[in-house]
Design a protein around this motif. Structure first.
Motif, PDB file in Angstrom:
ATOM      1  N   ARG A 289      51.435  28.805   8.860  1.00  4.16           N
ATOM      2  CA  ARG A 289      52.128  30.295   9.705  1.00  4.16           C
ATOM      3  C   ARG A 289      51.894  31.940   8.909  1.00  4.16           C
ATOM      4  N   GLN A 290      51.704  31.477   7.774  1.00  7.74           N
ATOM      5  CA  GLN A 290      51.765  32.996   7.336  1.00  7.74           C
ATOM      6  C   GLN A 290      49.790  33.549   7.640  1.00  7.74           C
ATOM      7  N   MET A 291      49.050  33.082   6.926  1.00 10.19           N
ATOM      8  CA  MET A 291      47.518  33.071   7.352  1.00 10.19           C
ATOM      9  C   MET A 291      47.032  32.534   7.943  1.00 10.19           C
ATOM     10  N   ARG A 292      45.024  33.569   8.672  1.00 11.71           N
ATOM     11  CA  ARG A 292      44.692  33.000   9.413  1.00 11.71           C
ATOM     12  C   ARG A 292      43.226  31.571   8.657  1.00 11.71           C
ATOM     13  N   ARG A 293      43.295  31.503   7.880  1.00  9.53           N
ATOM     14  CA  ARG A 293      43.102  30.004   7.207  1.00  9.53           C
ATOM     15  C   ARG A 293      43.223  30.327   5.668  1.00  9.53           C
ATOM     16  N   PHE A 294      42.802  29.806   5.333  1.00  8.44           N
ATOM     17  CA  PHE A 294      43.157  29.572   3.844  1.00  8.44           C
ATOM     18  C   PHE A 294      42.907  30.159   2.009  1.00  8.44           C
ATOM     19  N   GLY A 295      41.739  30.371   2.379  1.00  5.73           N
ATOM     20  CA  GLY A 295      41.375  30.919   1.600  1.00  5.73           C
ATOM     21  C   GLY A 295      39.814  30.782   1.160  1.00  5.73           C
ATOM     22  N   GLY A 296      39.682  31.373  -0.233  1.00  4.46           N
ATOM     23  CA  GLY A 296      38.326  30.759  -1.072  1.00  4.46           C
ATOM     24  C   GLY A 296      38.263  30.365  -2.453  1.00  4.46           C
ATOM     25  N   ILE A 297      39.921  30.179  -3.018  1.00  6.45           N
ATOM     26  CA  ILE A 297      40.255  29.506  -4.220  1.00  6.45           C
ATOM     27  C   ILE A 297      40.613  29.017  -4.136  1.00  6.45           C
ATOM     28  N   VAL A 298      40.082  27.598  -5.324  1.00  4.34           N
ATOM     29  CA  VAL A 298      40.413  26.663  -5.638  1.00  4.34           C
ATOM     30  C   VAL A 298      40.485  25.969  -7.175  1.00  4.34           C
ATOM     31  N   SER A 299      42.155  25.375  -7.258  1.00  3.65           N
ATOM     32  CA  SER A 299      42.385  25.502  -8.297  1.00  3.65           C
ATOM     33  C   SER A 299      41.826  24.235  -9.306  1.00  3.65           C
ATOM     34  N   ILE A 300      41.697  23.517 -10.369  1.00  3.85           N
ATOM     35  CA  ILE A 300      41.894  22.081 -10.458  1.00  3.85           C
ATOM     36  C   ILE A 300      42.552  21.489 -12.382  1.00  3.85           C
ATOM     37  N   LEU A 344      49.654  35.777 -21.268  1.00  2.00           N
ATOM     38  CA  LEU A 344      50.614  35.064 -21.695  1.00  2.00           C
ATOM     39  C   LEU A 344      51.078  34.435 -23.121  1.00  2.00           C
ATOM     40  N   PRO A 345      52.369  34.173 -23.848  1.00  2.00           N
ATOM     41  CA  PRO A 345      53.125  33.253 -24.434  1.00  2.00           C
ATOM     42  C   PRO A 345      52.524  31.811 -23.762  1.00  2.00           C
ATOM     43  N   ALA A 346      52.407  30.910 -25.117  1.00  2.00           N
ATOM     44  CA  ALA A 346      52.171  29.877 -25.124  1.00  2.00           C
ATOM     45  C   ALA A 346      52.916  29.179 -24.150  1.00  2.00           C
ATOM     46  N   GLU A 347      54.419  29.349 -24.940  1.00  2.00           N
ATOM     47  CA  GLU A 347      55.456  28.296 -23.955  1.00  2.00           C
ATOM     48  C   GLU A 347      55.539  29.325 -22.215  1.00  2.00           C
ATOM     49  N   GLU A 348      54.915  30.299 -22.047  1.00  2.00           N
ATOM     50  CA  GLU A 348      55.486  30.337 -20.997  1.00  2.00           C
ATOM     51  C   GLU A 348      54.049  29.747 -20.174  1.00  2.00           C
ATOM     52  N   LYS A 349      52.762  30.202 -20.324  1.00  2.00           N
ATOM     53  CA  LYS A 349      51.744  29.356 -20.125  1.00  2.00           C
ATOM     54  C   LYS A 349      52.079  27.588 -19.589  1.00  2.00           C
ATOM     55  N   LEU A 350      52.605  27.049 -20.723  1.00  2.00           N
ATOM     56  CA  LEU A 350      53.462  25.659 -20.459  1.00  2.00           C
ATOM     57  C   LEU A 350      54.195  25.620 -19.273  1.00  2.00           C
ATOM     58  N   ARG A 351      54.728  26.559 -19.302  1.00  2.00           N
ATOM     59  CA  ARG A 351      56.224  26.086 -18.307  1.00  2.00           C
ATOM     60  C   ARG A 351      55.422  26.566 -16.211  1.00  2.00           C
ATOM     61  N   LEU A 352      54.724  27.576 -16.731  1.00  2.00           N
ATOM     62  CA  LEU A 352      54.108  27.654 -15.307  1.00  2.00           C
ATOM     63  C   LEU A 352      53.062  26.929 -15.302  1.00  2.00           C
ATOM     64  N   GLY A 353      52.616  25.206 -15.666  1.00  2.00           N
ATOM     65  CA  GLY A 353      51.753  25.174 -15.806  1.00  2.00           C
ATOM     66  C   GLY A 353      50.024  25.196 -15.525  1.00  2.00           C
ATOM     67  N   ILE A 354      50.394  26.406 -16.327  1.00  2.00           N
ATOM     68  CA  ILE A 354      48.766  26.398 -17.220  1.00  2.00           C
ATOM     69  C   ILE A 354      48.113  26.518 -18.537  1.00  2.00           C
ATOM     70  N   ARG A 355      47.798  25.036 -18.080  1.00  2.96           N
ATOM     71  CA  ARG A 355      46.826  24.460 -18.993  1.00  2.96           C
ATOM     72  C   ARG A 355      45.507  23.791 -19.220  1.00  2.96           C
ATOM     73  N   GLU A 356      45.436  23.454 -20.350  1.00  2.00           N
ATOM     74  CA  GLU A 356      44.009  23.236 -21.180  1.00  2.00           C
ATOM     75  C   GLU A 356      43.012  23.197 -20.270  1.00  2.00           C
ATOM     76  N   GLY A 357      43.541  21.734 -19.192  1.00  2.00           N
ATOM     77  CA  GLY A 357      42.473  21.587 -18.239  1.00  2.00           C
ATOM     78  C   GLY A 357      42.818  22.199 -16.848  1.00  2.00           C
ATOM     79  N   LEU A 358      42.736  23.241 -16.568  1.00  2.00           N
ATOM     80  CA  LEU A 358      43.307  24.222 -15.745  1.00  2.00           C
ATOM     81  C   LEU A 358      42.125  25.412 -15.616  1.00  2.00           C
TER      82      LEU A 358
END
Length: 381
Positions: A289-300, A344-358
């Motif tokens: 609805r608010q974007m015309r397409r979905f962008g060029g970034i893919v995270s895994i 970011l502090p390690a605990e903040e990364k963990l809370r946000l889901g910014i993992r080593e395998g990201l």
């Protein structure tokens, strides 16, 4: 005028520059006066130059704003917006999943200066009124967010904040003005790291702000001039050149990202794919609805959620460079836990889901078959 026409012609009249089709580089720090006390449109390059003015007008045109402002980097642009809207004792509410540099500025520069910083899950706009306090003076949003590509409802959040007289700023770097215009959705301020898609060629460092409210514009412009974090003419010219092909590049970025996301969804080495163009993405309908397409970034998330696995994949990639940035014509891979969000502090990364395998993939405009082949060989056991 349509977007492509505004991107190519907006903000510049060749008749005022000896009919030069491209805006000239005014490689000067000063402009001569004829008389003492004479008011000139340009006097000192920190305050403004014709080259920078052309870029600022161009940005305003493609963001459907009244005013544009250019800075020496995306972080300088963010800092100027914060300083123009906040003072000690004020509070800023920011979307939790945001760029690591913005997190660092908020927590290690502004918070020690007496500004209260709160990070919030804003996926449900109905929760915002309960978060707004008497001292809240700014709502800071990203959509899509960096690096997990969350989508927030800019229109609903803007309406809720503005009902309390609180301005809303949106970092629109990932979407670009080609895919999304936050001011049209009700936001007050739009920020870009023009280092990314707007420049588009990984050869310039620059930040931009777009705004329509004159009072906000004057406050941010005062900070721009007073602090002096402004770009030089060469940087402005490079971004102006990049904007002229933004619509062409974004179409290819989007095409390629859609193919990459579909490929990675079925790969055994990948545990989860983050891309708002996928129907299973929780923000897919809102993004549509608010974007015309979905962008060029893919995270895994890799199935092997370890730094060693992430390093192995990144080092095997041939087309993708392992690098901090995004949005260039070339494909890039970013290990967010140690690069874009390393502060970011390690605990903040963990809370946000910014993992080593990201891994965050900035999908370039190379031939899609070559991109997919490179990912396939890098993900092999």
């Amino acid at each position: 005028m349509k977007f492509a026409t505004r991107a190519i012609h907006g903000g510049y009249d060749p008749h005022g520059h000896n009919r030069s089709v491209m805006p000239p580089l005014y490689q000067t720090s000063v402009f001569a006066h004829d008389h003492v006390g004479e008011a000139l449109p340009y006097s000192y390059a920190r305050t403004g130059t014709p080259t920078r003015a052309a870029l600022e007008a161009c940005l305003a045109g493609i963001e459907n704003a009244r005013y544009g402002l250019a800075f020496s980097s995306g972080m300088a642009a963010i800092d100027a917006v914060m300083r123009a809207t906040l003072k000690p004792g004020d509070e800023v509410i920011a979307v939790a999943d945001l760029y690591g540099g913005a997190y660092r500025l908020l927590t290690r520069v502004l918070a020690p200066a007496g500004i209260t910083v709160r990070f919030a899950d804003l996926s449900d706009p109905g929760a915002l009124p309960g978060l707004l306090g008497a001292q809240t003076r700014l709502l800071w949003l990203e959509s899509p967010t960096n690096p997990l590509l969350g989508i927030v409802d800019i229109a609903a959040l803007s309406a809720a904040a503005q009902a309390r007289g609180i301005p809303v700023a949106v970092d629109n770097t990932f979407a670009t003005p080609y895919l999304q215009n936050p001011i049209d959705l009700g936001a007050d301020i739009v920020v870009h790291s023009a280092t990314k898609y707007l420049g588009g060629h990984s050869d310039v460092l620059l930040g931009l702000v777009a705004v329509s409210n004159e009072a906000l514009y004057r406050e941010i412009r005062f900070i721009q001039n007073a602090s002096g974090a402004v770009p030089g003419p060469q940087d402005c010219a490079l971004v102006l050149r990049g904007i002229k092909t933004l619509h062409l590049r974004m179409e290819r970025h989007c095409d390629n990202a859609e193919r990459v996301a579909a490929f990675l969804c079925g790969h055994p080495a990948v545990a989860q794919v983050f891309f708002p163009g996928l129907p299973q993405h929780p923000g897919h309908a809102l993004a549509a609805r608010q974007m015309r397409r979905f962008g060029g970034i893919v995270s895994i998330y890799l199935a092997d959620d370890s730094r060693a696995a992430a390093s192995r994949v990144a080092e095997r990639l041939q087309l993708f460079a392992l690098a901090e940035s995004l949005g260039g014509v070339e494909s890039l891979v970013n290990h967010s836990a140690t690069m874009s969000h390393g502060s970011l502090p390690a605990e903040e990364k963990l809370r946000l889901g910014i993992r080593e395998g990201l891994l965050r993939l900035s999908i370039g405009v190379e031939d899609i078959d070559d991109i997919l082949a490179d990912l396939a060989q890098a993900l092999q056991p």
